[in-house]
Scaffold this motif. Sequence first.
Motif, mmCIF file in Angstrom:
data_model
loop_
_atom_site.group_PDB
_atom_site.id
_atom_site.type_symbol
_atom_site.label_atom_id
_atom_site.label_comp_id
_atom_site.label_asym_id
_atom_site.label_seq_id
_atom_site.Cartn_x
_atom_site.Cartn_y
_atom_site.Cartn_z
ATOM 1 N N THR A 43 24.991 38.679 31.208
ATOM 2 C CA THR A 43 25.872 37.929 32.573
ATOM 3 C C THR A 43 25.821 36.499 32.542
ATOM 4 O OG1 THR A 43 23.444 36.728 31.854
ATOM 5 C CG2 THR A 43 22.821 39.056 32.761
ATOM 6 N N PHE A 44 26.570 35.694 33.369
ATOM 7 C CA PHE A 44 27.431 35.151 33.790
ATOM 8 C C PHE A 44 26.822 33.365 34.420
ATOM 9 C CE2 PHE A 44 29.682 39.272 34.783
ATOM 10 C CZ PHE A 44 30.119 39.192 33.169
ATOM 11 N N GLY A 45 25.338 33.658 34.174
ATOM 12 C CA GLY A 45 24.657 32.696 34.355
ATOM 13 C C GLY A 45 25.427 30.593 33.722
ATOM 14 N N GLN A 46 25.978 30.725 32.408
ATOM 15 C CA GLN A 46 26.272 30.249 31.582
ATOM 16 C C GLN A 46 27.915 29.564 31.892
ATOM 17 O OE1 GLN A 46 23.672 30.677 27.830
ATOM 18 N NE2 GLN A 46 24.086 27.892 28.006
ATOM 19 N N LEU A 47 28.901 30.633 32.521
ATOM 20 C CA LEU A 47 29.954 30.942 32.369
ATOM 21 C C LEU A 47 30.329 29.226 33.214
ATOM 22 C CD1 LEU A 47 31.901 33.157 32.047
ATOM 23 C CD2 LEU A 47 32.633 33.090 34.688
ATOM 24 N N GLN A 48 31.067 28.565 32.484
ATOM 25 C CA GLN A 48 31.846 28.011 32.116
ATOM 26 C C GLN A 48 33.915 27.882 32.846
ATOM 27 O OE1 GLN A 48 29.676 25.736 28.696
ATOM 28 N NE2 GLN A 48 31.860 24.140 29.528
ATOM 29 N N MET A 49 34.498 28.738 31.890
ATOM 30 C CA MET A 49 35.919 28.821 32.243
ATOM 31 C C MET A 49 36.108 30.468 32.603
ATOM 32 S SD MET A 49 37.499 26.323 29.562
ATOM 33 C CE MET A 49 35.760 26.874 29.077
ATOM 34 N N LEU A 50 36.963 31.299 32.722
ATOM 35 C CA LEU A 50 37.156 32.349 33.582
ATOM 36 C C LEU A 50 39.069 31.822 33.130
ATOM 37 C CD1 LEU A 50 37.391 35.134 34.846
ATOM 38 C CD2 LEU A 50 37.697 34.162 36.469
ATOM 39 N N VAL A 51 39.357 33.542 32.410
ATOM 40 C CA VAL A 51 41.165 33.519 32.306
ATOM 41 C C VAL A 51 41.217 35.083 33.027
ATOM 42 C CG1 VAL A 51 42.587 33.425 30.559
ATOM 43 C CG2 VAL A 51 40.700 31.657 30.268
ATOM 44 N N LEU A 52 42.490 34.777 33.894
ATOM 45 C CA LEU A 52 43.163 36.467 33.474
ATOM 46 C C LEU A 52 44.691 36.086 32.593
ATOM 47 C CD1 LEU A 52 41.128 35.443 36.467
ATOM 48 C CD2 LEU A 52 42.418 37.688 37.445
ATOM 49 N N ASP A 53 44.640 37.008 31.986
ATOM 50 C CA ASP A 53 45.424 37.084 30.604
ATOM 51 C C ASP A 53 46.496 38.347 31.563
ATOM 52 O OD1 ASP A 53 47.348 36.915 29.268
ATOM 53 O OD2 ASP A 53 46.517 36.951 27.800
ATOM 54 N N GLU A 54 47.972 38.727 31.489
ATOM 55 C CA GLU A 54 48.635 39.387 32.210
ATOM 56 C C GLU A 54 47.531 40.300 33.360
ATOM 57 O OE1 GLU A 54 51.233 39.865 30.967
ATOM 58 O OE2 GLU A 54 50.799 39.590 29.245
ATOM 59 N N ALA A 55 47.209 39.611 34.339
ATOM 60 C CA ALA A 55 46.823 39.821 35.280
ATOM 61 C C ALA A 55 47.308 40.861 35.950
ATOM 62 C CB ALA A 55 46.621 38.905 36.511
ATOM 63 N N ASP A 56 48.941 40.571 36.154
ATOM 64 C CA ASP A 56 49.755 41.126 37.145
ATOM 65 C C ASP A 56 49.971 42.923 37.053
ATOM 66 O OD1 ASP A 56 51.149 40.520 35.051
ATOM 67 O OD2 ASP A 56 53.208 40.649 35.307
ATOM 68 N N ARG A 57 49.378 42.945 35.237
ATOM 69 C CA ARG A 57 49.535 44.369 34.691
ATOM 70 C C ARG A 57 47.451 44.823 34.894
ATOM 71 N NH1 ARG A 57 52.057 48.791 33.492
ATOM 72 N NH2 ARG A 57 50.832 49.711 30.908
ATOM 73 N N MET A 58 47.051 44.313 35.073
ATOM 74 C CA MET A 58 45.286 44.900 35.452
ATOM 75 C C MET A 58 45.534 45.221 36.754
ATOM 76 S SD MET A 58 42.680 42.073 34.184
ATOM 77 C CE MET A 58 43.509 40.785 33.653
ATOM 78 N N LEU A 59 46.319 44.725 37.341
ATOM 79 C CA LEU A 59 47.045 45.160 38.773
ATOM 80 C C LEU A 59 47.115 46.820 38.972
ATOM 81 C CD1 LEU A 59 47.067 42.349 41.451
ATOM 82 C CD2 LEU A 59 44.782 43.384 40.803
ATOM 83 N N ASP A 60 48.031 46.430 38.372
ATOM 84 C CA ASP A 60 49.357 47.472 38.051
ATOM 85 C C ASP A 60 48.479 49.001 37.708
ATOM 86 O OD1 ASP A 60 51.439 46.025 38.697
ATOM 87 O OD2 ASP A 60 52.241 46.336 36.377
ATOM 88 N N LEU A 61 47.905 47.738 36.777
ATOM 89 C CA LEU A 61 46.748 49.982 35.889
ATOM 90 C C LEU A 61 45.590 50.415 37.011
ATOM 91 C CD1 LEU A 61 46.236 47.905 32.758
ATOM 92 C CD2 LEU A 61 48.394 50.854 33.689
ATOM 93 N N GLY A 62 45.976 49.548 38.454
ATOM 94 C CA GLY A 62 44.426 50.289 39.358
ATOM 95 C C GLY A 62 43.136 49.664 39.268
ATOM 96 N N PHE A 63 42.727 48.672 38.695
ATOM 97 C CA PHE A 63 41.919 47.172 38.437
ATOM 98 C C PHE A 63 41.534 46.284 39.564
ATOM 99 C CE2 PHE A 63 42.528 47.612 33.925
ATOM 100 C CZ PHE A 63 41.574 48.809 33.594
#
Length: 420
Positions: A145-165
């Motif tokens: 769960t994400f109740g304590q989440l402070q930071m989000l990183v998207l690494d190679e986000a362009d590739r994630m979109l290319d792969l249909g995510f």
Amino acid sequence: MSFTSLGLLDPLLRTLERLNYLTPTPIQDEAIPIILKGRDLMAAAQTGTGKTAGFALPLLHKLLQEGPRVSDNRTRALVLVPTRELAEQVLQSFIMYGQDVPLRSYAVYGGVSINPQMMALRKGVDVLVATPGRLLDLYRQNAVTFGQLQMLVLDEADRMLDLGFAEELDQIFSALPRKRQTLLFSATFSEAIRTLGKELLRDPLMIDISPRNAAAVTVKQYALPVDKKRKTELFLHLLAQRGWGQVLVFARTRNAVDQLVEALQKKGITADAIHGERPQPARLRALARFKAAEVQVLVATDVAARGLDIDALPHVVNLDLPVAAEDYVHRIGRTGRAGASGEAISLVSADEVAQLAAIEALMGQTLPRQEEPDFVPTHRVPVTTLGGHIVKKPKKPKKPKIAPGKGKSKIHLGNWFDES
């Protein structure tokens, strides 16, 4: 400029000194102070320039300083990546940089059993590296769960979109707390990624260390024209004649990967394969053997174009050109990393001229061509220009037609002909 001047905590600085990391790269120099201040960030840099450390070091610094201890089934920092290989690479970076700090990092991805991952998340992890699909599976089963989440990183986000995510990413974003620091890191930024950044980040700062879609200047690139059916033969010839050590080879399909590995093994050359049809443990084992120099040639599809971090890899060979021109940049980025020199050779057949033109247009440079004397192709590869155009050779003028006659031939000259 030194890491000390960036304001990182002493335990991190001691680790960097022990690793002989003395001077930050340009992306690290610019990104680390911004992240330490809590700002959202979009950063673009060539592959191999140290962008993982650019976000891993300040994340570890902030987790040490901010927030309570992580609770069960929770995480404080989430790093999303497109492939299993990149997940493992990023995790190893966090473990290496954080070896002197009391923080726990873990990676989750598909292709392996989910049960050990659920068990590992029970006590919570400070840094969770994840591929989108497996993360959603774990979230739906309340394993994270994400109740304590402070930071989000998207690494190679362009590739994630290319792969249909895209759909999976939307579902993940909707589950995350709105109050967080968000970072986008990538080698390239497509227009879709820039749009995503506007929607996801709050007043982000922008860093663009290198020209879009540029290859590292330390990589020598050239093309070797060859007939398609002789590519494997040419690669074996080059491997023997030029005395290459370790080589990473990219092929377009799983079958092409397996066929080349089989041909190499028949010659007594140690080789292994990475592609989407192999189980994840087998893929990790192949990479580990290659890194340990137990394997001379590692053959892979584009699943490995991002996420393979191999020290001092001298040669990358494109057995086939990629369908997407952007993948060429990431393939050859496996060599010439961290300022080291490297060589990228593409074996190009006539039916790949459109891909070659697209790659050259994307990079803004034509690839020099060399011909191997015994492998000059029967089907010549057309000349390309910087604009991505293919130069067609002028057609030869047609010869006069000779019409058959009864024991004689008629040579047509306009409305006149001569019978002889």
